[in-house]
Structures are given as C-alpha cells and as structure tokens.
Scaffold this motif. Structure first.
Motif, PDB file in Angstrom:
ATOM      1  N   TYR A  62       0.825  -1.214   0.000  1.00  0.00           N
ATOM      2  CA  TYR A  62       0.000   0.000   0.000  1.00  0.00           C
ATOM      3  C   TYR A  62       0.860   1.266   0.000  1.00  0.00           C
ATOM      4  O   TYR A  62       2.022   1.247   0.431  1.00  0.00           O
ATOM      5  N   TYR A  63       0.273   2.334  -0.500  1.00  0.00           N
ATOM      6  CA  TYR A  63       0.801   3.688  -0.383  1.00  0.00           C
ATOM      7  C   TYR A  63      -0.177   4.419   0.529  1.00  0.00           C
ATOM      8  O   TYR A  63      -1.357   4.532   0.183  1.00  0.00           O
ATOM      9  N   PHE A  64       0.290   4.903   1.660  1.00  0.00           N
ATOM     10  CA  PHE A  64      -0.606   5.665   2.542  1.00  0.00           C
ATOM     11  C   PHE A  64      -0.160   7.131   2.546  1.00  0.00           C
ATOM     12  O   PHE A  64       1.005   7.431   2.791  1.00  0.00           O
ATOM     13  N   ILE A  65      -1.094   8.000   2.244  1.00  0.00           N
ATOM     14  CA  ILE A  65      -0.790   9.432   2.219  1.00  0.00           C
ATOM     15  C   ILE A  65      -1.703  10.136   3.208  1.00  0.00           C
ATOM     16  O   ILE A  65      -2.935  10.045   3.100  1.00  0.00           O
ATOM     17  N   GLU A  66      -1.096  10.792   4.170  1.00  0.00           N
ATOM     18  CA  GLU A  66      -1.877  11.507   5.180  1.00  0.00           C
ATOM     19  C   GLU A  66      -2.559  12.715   4.558  1.00  0.00           C
ATOM     20  O   GLU A  66      -2.035  13.340   3.630  1.00  0.00           O
ATOM     21  N   SER A  67      -3.693  13.053   5.071  1.00  0.00           N
ATOM     22  CA  SER A  67      -4.405  14.227   4.583  1.00  0.00           C
ATOM     23  C   SER A  67      -3.521  15.468   4.682  1.00  0.00           C
ATOM     24  O   SER A  67      -2.796  15.653   5.659  1.00  0.00           O
ATOM     25  N   GLU A  68      -3.602  16.287   3.648  1.00  0.00           N
ATOM     26  CA  GLU A  68      -2.883  17.569   3.670  1.00  0.00           C
ATOM     27  C   GLU A  68      -3.698  18.615   4.430  1.00  0.00           C
ATOM     28  O   GLU A  68      -3.291  19.761   4.535  1.00  0.00           O
ATOM     29  N   GLY A  69      -4.878  18.195   4.916  1.00  0.00           N
ATOM     30  CA  GLY A  69      -5.712  19.073   5.734  1.00  0.00           C
ATOM     31  C   GLY A  69      -5.438  18.804   7.204  1.00  0.00           C
ATOM     32  O   GLY A  69      -4.389  19.179   7.733  1.00  0.00           O
ATOM     33  N   THR A  70      -6.357  18.150   7.883  1.00  0.00           N
ATOM     34  CA  THR A  70      -6.222  17.816   9.301  1.00  0.00           C
ATOM     35  C   THR A  70      -6.283  16.294   9.444  1.00  0.00           C
ATOM     36  O   THR A  70      -7.372  15.724   9.576  1.00  0.00           O
ATOM     37  N   PRO A  71      -5.097  15.637   9.408  1.00  0.00           N
ATOM     38  CA  PRO A  71      -5.087  14.170   9.369  1.00  0.00           C
ATOM     39  C   PRO A  71      -5.855  13.533  10.519  1.00  0.00           C
ATOM     40  O   PRO A  71      -6.496  12.492  10.338  1.00  0.00           O
ATOM     41  N   SER A  72      -5.822  14.145  11.674  1.00  0.00           N
ATOM     42  CA  SER A  72      -6.457  13.509  12.829  1.00  0.00           C
ATOM     43  C   SER A  72      -7.981  13.524  12.732  1.00  0.00           C
ATOM     44  O   SER A  72      -8.656  12.730  13.376  1.00  0.00           O
ATOM     45  N   GLU A  73      -8.523  14.422  11.934  1.00  0.00           N
ATOM     46  CA  GLU A  73      -9.988  14.531  11.838  1.00  0.00           C
ATOM     47  C   GLU A  73     -10.545  14.129  10.475  1.00  0.00           C
ATOM     48  O   GLU A  73     -11.688  13.681  10.382  1.00  0.00           O
ATOM     49  N   ASP A  74      -9.746  14.329   9.448  1.00  0.00           N
ATOM     50  CA  ASP A  74     -10.260  14.069   8.091  1.00  0.00           C
ATOM     51  C   ASP A  74     -10.561  12.582   7.911  1.00  0.00           C
ATOM     52  O   ASP A  74      -9.963  11.739   8.561  1.00  0.00           O
ATOM     53  N   PRO A  75     -11.470  12.274   7.004  1.00  0.00           N
ATOM     54  CA  PRO A  75     -11.817  10.872   6.779  1.00  0.00           C
ATOM     55  C   PRO A  75     -10.632  10.049   6.275  1.00  0.00           C
ATOM     56  O   PRO A  75      -9.654  10.603   5.754  1.00  0.00           O
ATOM     57  N   LEU A  76     -10.758   8.752   6.432  1.00  0.00           N
ATOM     58  CA  LEU A  76      -9.784   7.809   5.888  1.00  0.00           C
ATOM     59  C   LEU A  76     -10.431   7.114   4.697  1.00  0.00           C
ATOM     60  O   LEU A  76     -11.497   6.500   4.838  1.00  0.00           O
ATOM     61  N   LEU A  77      -9.810   7.246   3.517  1.00  0.00           N
ATOM     62  CA  LEU A  77     -10.331   6.600   2.310  1.00  0.00           C
ATOM     63  C   LEU A  77      -9.424   5.449   1.911  1.00  0.00           C
ATOM     64  O   LEU A  77      -8.219   5.640   1.714  1.00  0.00           O
ATOM     65  N   LEU A  78     -10.009   4.287   1.790  1.00  0.00           N
ATOM     66  CA  LEU A  78      -9.275   3.161   1.223  1.00  0.00           C
ATOM     67  C   LEU A  78      -9.578   3.138  -0.268  1.00  0.00           C
ATOM     68  O   LEU A  78     -10.738   2.995  -0.658  1.00  0.00           O
ATOM     69  N   TRP A  79      -8.530   3.301  -1.118  1.00  0.00           N
ATOM     70  CA  TRP A  79      -8.758   3.397  -2.560  1.00  0.00           C
ATOM     71  C   TRP A  79      -8.343   2.117  -3.282  1.00  0.00           C
ATOM     72  O   TRP A  79      -7.187   1.694  -3.204  1.00  0.00           O
ATOM     73  N   LEU A  80      -9.311   1.528  -3.992  1.00  0.00           N
ATOM     74  CA  LEU A  80      -9.040   0.351  -4.820  1.00  0.00           C
ATOM     75  C   LEU A  80      -9.112   0.762  -6.285  1.00  0.00           C
ATOM     76  O   LEU A  80      -9.901   1.631  -6.649  1.00  0.00           O
ATOM     77  N   THR A  81      -8.289   0.147  -7.102  1.00  0.00           N
ATOM     78  CA  THR A  81      -8.341   0.456  -8.530  1.00  0.00           C
ATOM     79  C   THR A  81      -8.899  -0.750  -9.277  1.00  0.00           C
ATOM     80  O   THR A  81      -8.894  -1.863  -8.770  1.00  0.00           O
ATOM     81  N   GLY A  82      -9.407  -0.477 -10.498  1.00  0.00           N
ATOM     82  CA  GLY A  82     -10.124  -1.495 -11.265  1.00  0.00           C
ATOM     83  C   GLY A  82      -9.233  -2.490 -11.974  1.00  0.00           C
ATOM     84  O   GLY A  82      -8.153  -2.822 -11.511  1.00  0.00           O
ATOM     85  N   GLY A  83      -9.691  -2.944 -13.079  1.00  0.00           N
ATOM     86  CA  GLY A  83      -8.973  -3.940 -13.867  1.00  0.00           C
ATOM     87  C   GLY A  83      -9.841  -5.150 -14.111  1.00  0.00           C
ATOM     88  O   GLY A  83     -10.549  -5.174 -15.094  1.00  0.00           O
ATOM     89  N   PRO A  84      -9.899  -6.118 -13.177  1.00  0.00           N
ATOM     90  CA  PRO A  84      -9.117  -6.199 -11.952  1.00  0.00           C
ATOM     91  C   PRO A  84      -7.625  -6.431 -12.224  1.00  0.00           C
ATOM     92  O   PRO A  84      -7.283  -6.915 -13.275  1.00  0.00           O
ATOM     93  N   ARG A  85      -6.860  -6.079 -11.205  1.00  0.00           N
ATOM     94  CA  ARG A  85      -5.399  -6.180 -11.175  1.00  0.00           C
ATOM     95  C   ARG A  85      -4.703  -5.008 -11.830  1.00  0.00           C
ATOM     96  O   ARG A  85      -3.605  -5.145 -12.372  1.00  0.00           O
ATOM     97  N   CYS A  86      -5.319  -3.842 -11.794  1.00  0.00           N
ATOM     98  CA  CYS A  86      -4.561  -2.633 -12.073  1.00  0.00           C
ATOM     99  C   CYS A  86      -3.978  -2.165 -10.737  1.00  0.00           C
ATOM    100  O   CYS A  86      -4.599  -2.341  -9.690  1.00  0.00           O
ATOM    101  N   SER A  87      -2.801  -1.558 -10.807  1.00  0.00           N
ATOM    102  CA  SER A  87      -2.168  -1.096  -9.571  1.00  0.00           C
ATOM    103  C   SER A  87      -2.873   0.143  -9.035  1.00  0.00           C
ATOM    104  O   SER A  87      -3.290   1.020  -9.807  1.00  0.00           O
TER     105      SER A  87
END
Lengths: 466, 466
Positions: A62-87
């Motif tokens: 995984y690549y995890f990128i903290e929010s550039e806003g307020t990480p402690s409050e902003d939502p957490l998004l888990l992002w999946l890509t299509g394909g299937p099996r696209c990175s």
C-alpha cells in the motif's frame, strides 16, 4: 531512580499504547522523497505491506498518504483500482492522488513526477491499495494463489488488510472510514463495505468507523453496465436514430453481451464495429494505440468486458496520447532506485505492470446491486459518480441501476457547480445515496476533471450539498 | 504608327474584354498587408464594395481571398455569416478563413493576426460578404433601408451582389460556384441558391456556374431547430430521463417556443432554466460572460431565438474565454489604420460590431425547407454539417429535417475520418444531399474543429466520399 513503575502501571501503558499513542510503531515505512520528484515530498507518504493470507503468504502493498488538511480529523479513504489487477498507483498518479508524471518523451532517464494540486488527499487520508495479489507490488509466495483470485477472495482480503492496517495505525481508528474505488473496483467496494458492516454488527474488534463508500464509473456486473452503451451512443450521436430503434426492437429482453436472437446479434456486431473506432474511455478524445496491442477478438467487442484487457507496457503510444503516461509509470516503477525508495521487498515482483491481465480472475459474484441495497439501507452513505463521456461504463446505465434501487428521490438531476460553471448533475436519493455526473469527463472521471472531482469529494465528505 | 486599330477591332476588344482578359479591371482593391499581421499577407486579399440597391445607395462590403490552391480552377464560395447582421469577418477570422487573432490581453495596442493553416481558402476562392446592410462594413446611405432588412431583401441583395461581382470578376465565372454560410445564414443560403437557379433557368446573363450550397449548424426557421434541444439535452445528460419523458408527454404537437398547453409551458420554463446555466455554443466549454450583457428576458429563454442576440463589444469576457477574441476583433476593426488598409469608405460605418443587433430584421420567410427541396431536386449539391455539441441548433434537429426531405438514403451514418480518427458521421442521400456531424464541435463546427472541417470541405468540393 531506575525502574520505578509498578507492574500495574506498565500493564496499563501497554494496554493503552496501541490506541492512544500519538505516533505508534507501524509496519510501514515513511518515504520522505521519491526518485523523479524534486525535493522532499510535500505530503506524508508511507508505504508498506500487510499480510492478508497467512497460508499462501500473500501480502498487499500500500501507499498511505496523510491528509494535507487535518489528518487527525479528516476521513480515511481506502482506494481500490479497477482492472481487476490494475495497480492502485494508477489512482495515485492518474486520478485522485497528489502526484502526476511530467508529460515528456521517455529518453531512458527516470520519468519526472510533480505535485498534483487537486488531490483528494487535500481532504482525506488515503490508502492506495495494490490488490488482489498480482496487482502492482502485491504478491503471494505461493504462485497458485494468484490463480484463486476473484470477487470473493479479493473483497475478503481487502477487509483483512483494513483490520490489520488499522490495528497497526490505531490513531486512524476514530476517523470516518470510507471504502472507495472506480471502474471494476466499483463492483468490489460495496462488497468490502458489506464485510466491514458485518464486522461492525458482529462487534468485531477493532470496531471500524465506517461511514460509507465512493465509486466512480463503476461496474456492477449487471448487464445494464454494458447494454447502456446503445442508448448512450445514440444520445451522443455515434449511431443513427434508425439503427438505435432497430437495436431496441431486435434486442428486447436480451443480454447484449450474449444475445440469443440472431437479428439482435447481427445488430450488435454492427454496433461493435462502429464503437471499435472510437475511444471508449472518452468518446471525444482520440483513440490511441494501446500501450500493448489487445488480443484480437471477434464479435461484440465493444460490449464485451473490455475493461479486463486494457494496457500493459511497450509498445509505446504517441506522446500526445493520454496513455503515454502509462509508459512513464512502467519505466518509473521498474527502476531499482524507485523500488528501493518504496521499500519493495526483493524478489517478490518481477515486472511492475499498470494492469496485470496475464493472471486469471474469477467474477464469482454476479452482481453488486444487493450489496448496494444492503449497505445503503443500513444507514451508510454512498457516492456514485460518472464521467458523462465514458462509453466503457456509460452514465446512462449507472443512472438506471441507482434509480432501480427504488429509493425515493430527494433532489433530481440538479446541476452542481465549480467556479460558477455547471460541473455536472447530481441526484440525491433517500438512504444517503447520491448519483453524480461529471460533465465532459471520461472513464474515470477524476482523470479528466481533477478540479471538479476534488470539489465533489470535498463537499460530499463534509456532508455539504454538491 | 499611332492609332492603327479599326473601330471594328476596338469594338471586338471591348466586347471580349470583360470575359477573357487575364487581369480585368476590378472595383475591388488588392490589400497586400494588414495592420497586426507581420509581413505581407501570404494569400491574395481584395476588398471592395458592390452597390446592391441603387435607390437606397446600399453597398455590400466584401473580403475576397483567392484560393491558395489553383484559383483558376478551384470553386468559388460565397460565404454568408449568421446573426442576422454578424459580419462575414467572423467567418474569416473565427471559422473558415486564413487569419486568426493571437489570444493575448488587449492592452490598447493593435491586436495581432496570424495565419490559420486550416483555411477553406486552401481549396476554394472565397468571398466573405458583409450582409445585409448594417452588418460589418456594409451600409446604406438611406438610413430607413436598414429597417427594411429581412430574409427576402437580404437574399435578393446577395444575388444582386453575386451577379455584379462576377461581371466585375469574369475570370471566376467558369469556376464552380457554391453558396455557403452558417447559423442564421443557413436559412438564407438555399434561398439565394434558389434565386441563382431561377436566373440560370431564365438564362439570365452572366450565366452563373452554380454547383450547390454548403451550410453549417444551420437555421431553417422550422420549430424543429429549437425543439430538438430537448432530445439533445437528454442525450447529452443535461436533463433526466423522467423530465425528458415529462416534456415529451406534455408537449405533443406543441411549438416549444410558444406552447399553448400550460403543463408544457411549465416544463419548458424549467428546461430553459436548466439550459441557461450552460454554454449553448458548445455544452462542454465554460459559459463565459457575453462580450455584451444580453437583455433580460423571461420565460423560455433557451428556446427563444437566441442566435439573434449574441454578442457585441465591451464589457470584456475573461481572457481564457473563446469569445475574448470578439473583443480583439472589435478593437482591430475600429482602428483607423485598419480601416484605411481595408479601404473602408469614410463616414459609412461608425462602429464596427461583430454582430449588429440594434437594427430590426424581419423573418419574412418562415421556413427554408421548400428551398432545400427545390434546389437539391433540381440537381444541385448540398452539404449540411453540424458540430455535434451545439445546443443552439442541435444536430438532432438538423438530422431530422434533412431526413424529412424523404430522399432515399445511400449511406447511413457512416463514420468519416481525419488522421485515422473518427471526425464524425455522414449520411448521404439521393439528390446529392450530404448531412455530416463533426464530433466534439459546437456552434459553428469549423470554429472548434478547423482541421476536420477543412478535410470535410476539401473532399466534398472535389466530389470524393467523406
């Protein structure tokens, strides 16, 4: 002074630690710089692995990128890509992440990356997850397990990942959690959400703070996804009125991918010939040579599940083609210094591919509709968006199935705006379901309309009207 | 030696002269350079006036540009611009001519012009005609005659112009002649063609070598032009399925501009509100502030004949707006050195306007359909093309009326190509009628898809399939 704490205090500290420490130990590694990007990254990037299958020693990168806003409050998004099996790296550099490639002819040196201002990380913490195994840098030490991938195992593994990742990153446990993704991942996202929901209802620990899900130009597995290409092509002027009516008449009740009526089949063959000439990702952009020639197929090409066989590296499309960046991504990700910077485990993945179609995949869940119904009816929010010039999964079909859920309409096809311009149209339903079109965008929307899509997700995540 | 020619020889020379001399005397003046364009013009430009009404001393101003191909053989195109009363200079610098403005903020100095490579003058001799009087630099010395302008007088004057111009330029008499224009001029073009045809049938001299006509995103005057906005908006995703069906149900048999049914009227008011937010010239481009604010109107704005009140100069839209160039044209054409270079008669036109809507105009011919029928049935060719993202005069309506002529279809909605890409779709009918869509183009097509439109006209003029 020495060791003056009582065993009780130590126990208390140990119990408390994983959930309240400001900077807990993590399995991931911070990546302060990336080859090809000038200077330190202007956001907090962490990469790492989570084992999702102990028997097969299957690990998701995984690549995890903290929010550039307020990480402690902003939502957490888990992002999946299509394909299937696209990175998931595709989501990061082509769609919703804070990096993009500089468009320049590949000359053997490392492709350059720059900061993308309209990143969804402006308003959310994002995990870009390579999944299932065999995608991007995710791997299995037992090769056979690559062959077992399908909707069920993928969604199960994603749920396992999420639990483990949050155990390892407990300071994000209280952030609002959203499952997100596009194209084929649009089918998997509600299934993952259902699993999270099941876990919550079973009071499984840690308790995830699921709020809902987000899908773009999504697949459902229903025939409506691809059948909708016919009315869409007609509305966009790609087929004549007569021919549109002829298909409609000939194909009543037919699955356009495998029609049983011969007149319908003939019509659809002609239809596919017409569509084979244009760029299905965005009907107004030029059709470019794919970064790898597609296998020749006969018959209803356009209606077959073409999103399954997109691109892999060389041969190279023209520099002015949108998919030229796929070649840059290929060279970038297959460079030793990049792999070292990302902390890729040696010997796990030979060739990084944007989309790995060499491995089999089983579509063992026929439709995601019942998951949409179940999750949204359980009180979770859903955002479904479509670039309205996408012929691959046209908005026409996505509009039809969202409507078919039979939720009452709160606001019908209302324009939404960015910079005073109409950016598309939004329909809000009961059960917190929102369907949004993104005007002029293709498959998938954020790749074409960055600014508009950031505005959309910003407003939606903060519970504001679009 | 002295005067040795006999009177008979002199008479012979005088009779022969206007039709066979290689470089006959002309009323127009060659313009070798234009202010704002660096160096001599790389094409042959002549400007001039032709008196079209002796009583009112009404004169039409024209820009004549010789073909950059083979002037002696290439067709002669008479180009009219819409509005009515937009200057033909718009066609020259924004659409099909060999010049365009450099997009740069107006700073008080003269706007710059550069060469446009995809000009229709590559394949034809073109007359850009300011008409009717009150348009561009065309004028009348009797102010009252401005008020008499309408479809009948305009087309009559254009025909008069054409006869006189060809008498004055006899070496173009044998070139294939086409009447051409777009938007509102699309209504006038077949009427002018009919007059030319009448003249030919009456064996009026000089005999014009009419071959046919060309119209782009054309008005017919039929309600279909504007009613088509409803199915077009639906196909493009600007209105919902439900609302589309509701309008269709409520407005059966209604003229959408002046509905008599109150339910239909209510629907169309809502429809107009929706459309008022988007750029009707090209639904995917931003809606920019018009170069002049439009008069506030109530009710069915979008369905009213909005092409009648387009733009006039200052206030100024944003620099990144397509119509910023209208401001540059305004300043350019109202500069003394430009007027001198163009040989504009002093005291004839105060303020040059892109479109002059201050003067009245009578739509005294309700429909151009019977002219289309008559001219094409008489053996003349017709090319009707539509940018397929134009909401002003949508291709949907133009397709409907071309089909309604009931000519047999020779080739239905066949894709045509430029540089290996689908550039749109073409239908060929019997009677040499061709209807063409230009993919991704707005109102009017050539302004958005220069290269494609040049390819289209090049093939059509040389009788090749699109």
């Amino acid at each position: 002074m020495g060791s003056s704490y009582s065993p009780l205090v130590l126990l208390f500290v140990l119990l408390l630690f994983p959930f309240s420490a400001p900077s807990p130990a993590r399995s991931g590694t911070v990546v302060p710089r990336l080859p090809g990007f000038r200077g330190p990254l202007p956001f907090h990037l962490e990469t790492g692995y989570v084992e999702v299958d102990e028997v097969n020693q299957e690990e998701f990168f995984y690549y995890f990128i903290e929010s550039e806003g307020t990480p402690s409050e902003d939502p957490l998004l888990l992002w999946l890509t299509g394909g299937p099996r696209c990175s998931a790296f595709c989501g990061l550099v082509f769609e919703v992440g804070p990096l993009k490639f500089v468009s320049a002819k590949y000359n053997g040196s490392l492709p350059s990356l720059v900061y993308r201002p309209y990143s969804w990380t402006k308003v959310s913490n994002m995990i870009f997850l390579d999944s299932p195994a065999g995608s991007g840098f995710s791997f299995s030490r037992h090769v056979e397990s690559y062959y077992d991938a399908g909707d069920i195992s993928w969604s199960h593994h994603v749920y396992t990942f999420l639990i483990k990742w949050l155990v390892d990153h407990p300071n994000f446990l209280s952030n609002p959690l959203y499952i997100a993704g596009d194209s084929y991942a649009g089918k998997i996202v509600p299934i993952v959400a259902q699993q999270v929901l099941n876990g919550i209802e079973a009071e499984k620990r840690p308790l995830l703070n699921l709020q809902g899900y987000v899908i773009g130009n999504p697949v459902t597995g229903e025939k409506i996804d691809l059948n909708a290409r016919v009315p869409f092509a007609h509305g966009m002027g790609a087929i004549s009125d007569d021919f549109f009516k002829l298909i409609q008449r000939s194909c009543v009740g037919q699955d356009y991918q495998s029609p049983t009526d011969s007149q319908c089949e003939m019509c659809l063959d002609t239809f596919d010939e017409i569509l084979s000439e244009i760029n299905k990702y965005n009907i107004l952009e030029p059709k470019c040579a794919p970064a790898s020639p597609k296998p020749k197929t006969k018959g209803r090409r356009a209606l077959k599940e073409e999103y399954l066989r997109l691109l892999k590296p060389p041969p190279t499309p023209a520099l002015n083609c949108r998919n030229y960046a796929h070649i840059l991504a290929y060279y970038w990700a297959n460079t030793d210094i990049v792999r070292k910077a990302l902390h890729i485990k040696k010997g796990t993945v030979g060739e990084w591919k944007r989309c790995n179609y060499d491995l089999p995949y089983t579509m063992d869940i026929k439709s995601s509709i019942k998951y949409h119904l179940s999750v949204t009816s359980s009180g979770y929010r859903a955002l479904v968006y479509s670039g309205d010039h996408d012929m691959l999964i046209p908005f026409v079909g996505t509009n039809q199935w969202t409507r078919s859920l039979n939720f009452s309409i709160i606001d019908n096809w209302r324009s939404w705006h960015v910079d005073g311009q109409v950016a598309g149209y939004a329909t809000t339903y009961s059960n917190n379901l929102t369907f949004v079109t993104v005007k002029g965008a293709g498959h998938t929307a954020a790749e074409y309309k960055n600014k508009e899509c950031l505005a959309m997700i910003r407003r939606w995540l903060s519970h504001k009207p679009l």
